[in-house]
Scaffold this active site. Structure first.
Site, short mmCIF file in Angstrom:
data_model
loop_
_atom_site.label_atom_id
_atom_site.label_comp_id
_atom_site.label_asym_id
_atom_site.label_seq_id
_atom_site.Cartn_x
_atom_site.Cartn_y
_atom_site.Cartn_z
N ARG A 1 39.59 21.38 18.81
CA ARG A 1 39.38 20.85 17.47
C ARG A 1 38.37 21.68 16.68
O ARG A 1 37.80 21.20 15.69
CB ARG A 1 38.95 19.39 17.55
CG ARG A 1 40.04 18.46 18.13
CD ARG A 1 39.67 17.00 17.96
NE ARG A 1 38.52 16.64 18.78
CZ ARG A 1 38.61 16.12 20.01
NH1 ARG A 1 39.80 15.92 20.55
NH2 ARG A 1 37.53 15.79 20.70
N ARG A 2 38.18 22.91 17.09
CA ARG A 2 37.22 23.80 16.42
C ARG A 2 37.90 25.07 15.92
O ARG A 2 37.30 26.14 15.87
CB ARG A 2 36.08 24.14 17.38
CG ARG A 2 35.26 22.93 17.79
CD ARG A 2 34.32 23.23 18.93
NE ARG A 2 35.06 23.41 20.19
CZ ARG A 2 34.48 23.64 21.37
NH1 ARG A 2 33.17 23.73 21.45
NH2 ARG A 2 35.21 23.79 22.46
N CYS B 1 35.04 30.35 -3.39
CA CYS B 1 35.36 28.98 -3.86
C CYS B 1 36.13 28.24 -2.77
O CYS B 1 35.72 27.17 -2.34
CB CYS B 1 36.16 29.04 -5.15
SG CYS B 1 35.26 29.73 -6.55
N SER C 1 34.52 24.54 -5.42
CA SER C 1 34.65 24.51 -6.88
C SER C 1 36.02 25.04 -7.24
O SER C 1 36.39 26.12 -6.80
CB SER C 1 33.55 25.37 -7.51
OG SER C 1 33.72 25.48 -8.91
N ASN C 2 36.78 24.26 -8.03
CA ASN C 2 38.16 24.65 -8.31
C ASN C 2 38.49 24.51 -9.79
O ASN C 2 38.37 23.42 -10.36
CB ASN C 2 39.12 23.80 -7.49
CG ASN C 2 40.36 24.52 -7.01
OD1 ASN C 2 41.32 23.90 -6.61
ND2 ASN C 2 40.38 25.85 -7.03
N ASP C 3 38.87 25.63 -10.39
CA ASP C 3 39.39 25.67 -11.76
C ASP C 3 40.81 25.13 -11.68
O ASP C 3 41.73 25.83 -11.27
CB ASP C 3 39.34 27.12 -12.25
CG ASP C 3 40.11 27.37 -13.52
OD1 ASP C 3 40.70 26.43 -14.08
OD2 ASP C 3 40.13 28.53 -13.97
N ASN D 1 45.51 28.63 -5.38
CA ASN D 1 44.97 28.33 -4.06
C ASN D 1 45.90 27.46 -3.24
O ASN D 1 45.95 27.58 -2.01
CB ASN D 1 43.59 27.68 -4.20
CG ASN D 1 42.57 28.56 -4.90
OD1 ASN D 1 41.72 28.07 -5.63
ND2 ASN D 1 42.66 29.88 -4.70
#
EC number: 2.1.1.45
Length: 323
Positions: free
Chosen positions: A172-173, A192, A215-217, A225
């Site tokens: 799980r890593r 971002c 942070s997403n425009d 993305n």
């Protein structure tokens, strides 16, 4: 893609105005999430034409650890040109290495994360373990009056993820990220989309991805993305023998630039088309078919290896990118 339009509407309804470094105000909404079942289609925006080839070109550049806008352009992606050559703060940065340079952004951290260990010379077991793990000694230094050795290696985080999926899918890593505090000031733009976690299921032979974006425009960045994250999951699945399934997309600061509002309001008037399908080229080896593990294809894929089938879209819309 109705989920995308719902996100836009939520920001318009619940967001608050904020100032930021670009000088263009944003409507911002803290904490947003989207979730897609990739067996039901590819999360391509349809209420405007998606710059699919540009997004895929950028992803391929990341996989190759590209740090040059010129190299991104050669892959069909021009979105880095302004950040490389027109951002005044970056142009004055002493770490910038000339025209088109971006610094150690995204893929450099994904594929060549600089790892150091400062160990006491007397700690022979620790030094031997580090050397066995691929570190090499680069210097001898005095630390607190005692002799130490400085060791270094470049960590290929993404390759390690593939190796773990192949060898230990219950782990799980299985994740990689690009937020390197020691090198943030050396980058044209801090990452971002910064943390990717793969979640394979050996029983169902399905693999999912959780992506966290600080942070997403939403007007320009989110469609890009989403494309890159979903395409990467398809590629990793192909190379490890898993079917891509759930793609979960988390945003810290989901925002809309003020000068993007006309574009987004127009999209809200348009009815989304059905989701297309992503098709990978037959030249990319399919582990489920061959049984041969070939992770080197992470850096051997080309933008032309990815195509959308059945992609219907409304008329193109444009808006300026904030730099």
């Amino acid at each position: 893609m109705k989920q995308y339009l719902d996100l836009v509407q939520s920001i318009l309804d619940q967001g608050a105005w904020q100032e930021n470094r670009t000088g263009v105000r944003t409507l911002s909404l803290p904490g947003a999430a989207l979730r897609f079942d990739l067996q039901q289609g590819f999360p391509a925006v349809t209420t405007k034409k998606l710059a699919f080839k540009s997004a895929i070109g950028e992803m391929v550049g990341f996989l190759r650890a590209t740090r040059s806008a010129a190299q991104f352009r050669a892959l069909g992606c021009k979105v880095w040109d302004q950040n490389a050559n027109e951002n005044e703060q970056w142009l004055a940065n002493p770490y910038r290495e000339g025209p088109d340079d971006l610094g150690p952004v995204y893929g450099v951290q994904w594929r060549h994360w600089p790892a150091y260990k400062l160990l006491p010379r007397s700690a022979g077991g620790q030094v031997a373990d580090a050397l066995a793990r691929g570190y090499r000694q680069v210097a001898e230094v005095a630390e607190n009056g005692a002799p130490h050795v400085l060791l270094y290696k470049a960590v290929d985080q993404l390759r390690q993820c593939l190796d773990t999926i192949h060898q230990s899918p219950g782990d799980r890593r299985i994740l990689f990220h690009g937020w390197n505090w020691a090198q943030i000031e050396e980058m044209a733009l801090p990452p971002c989309h910064l943390l990717y976690q793969f979640l394979p299921n050996a029983g169902t032979r399905e693999i999912s991805l959780c992506l966290y974006i600080r942070s997403n425009d939403v007007g320009l960045g989110t469609p890009f993305n989403l494309t890159e994250g979903a395409a990467l999951l398809h590629l990793v699945g192909r190379l490890t023998g898993y079917k891509p399934r759930w793609f979960s997309y988390f945003i810290g600061d989901a925002h809309v630039y003020e000068n993007h509002l006309p574009m987004l309001r127009e999209q809200l008037t348009r009815e989304p088309y059905p989701a297309p399908q992503l098709v990978l080229s037959d030249r990319i080896p399919d582990f489920a078919v061959t049984g041969k593990y070939e992770p080197q294809w992470l850096e051997q894929v080309e933008p032309g290896d990815f195509t959308l089938s059945g992609y219907q879209h409304h008329a193109p819309l444009t808006a300026p990118m904030a730099v």
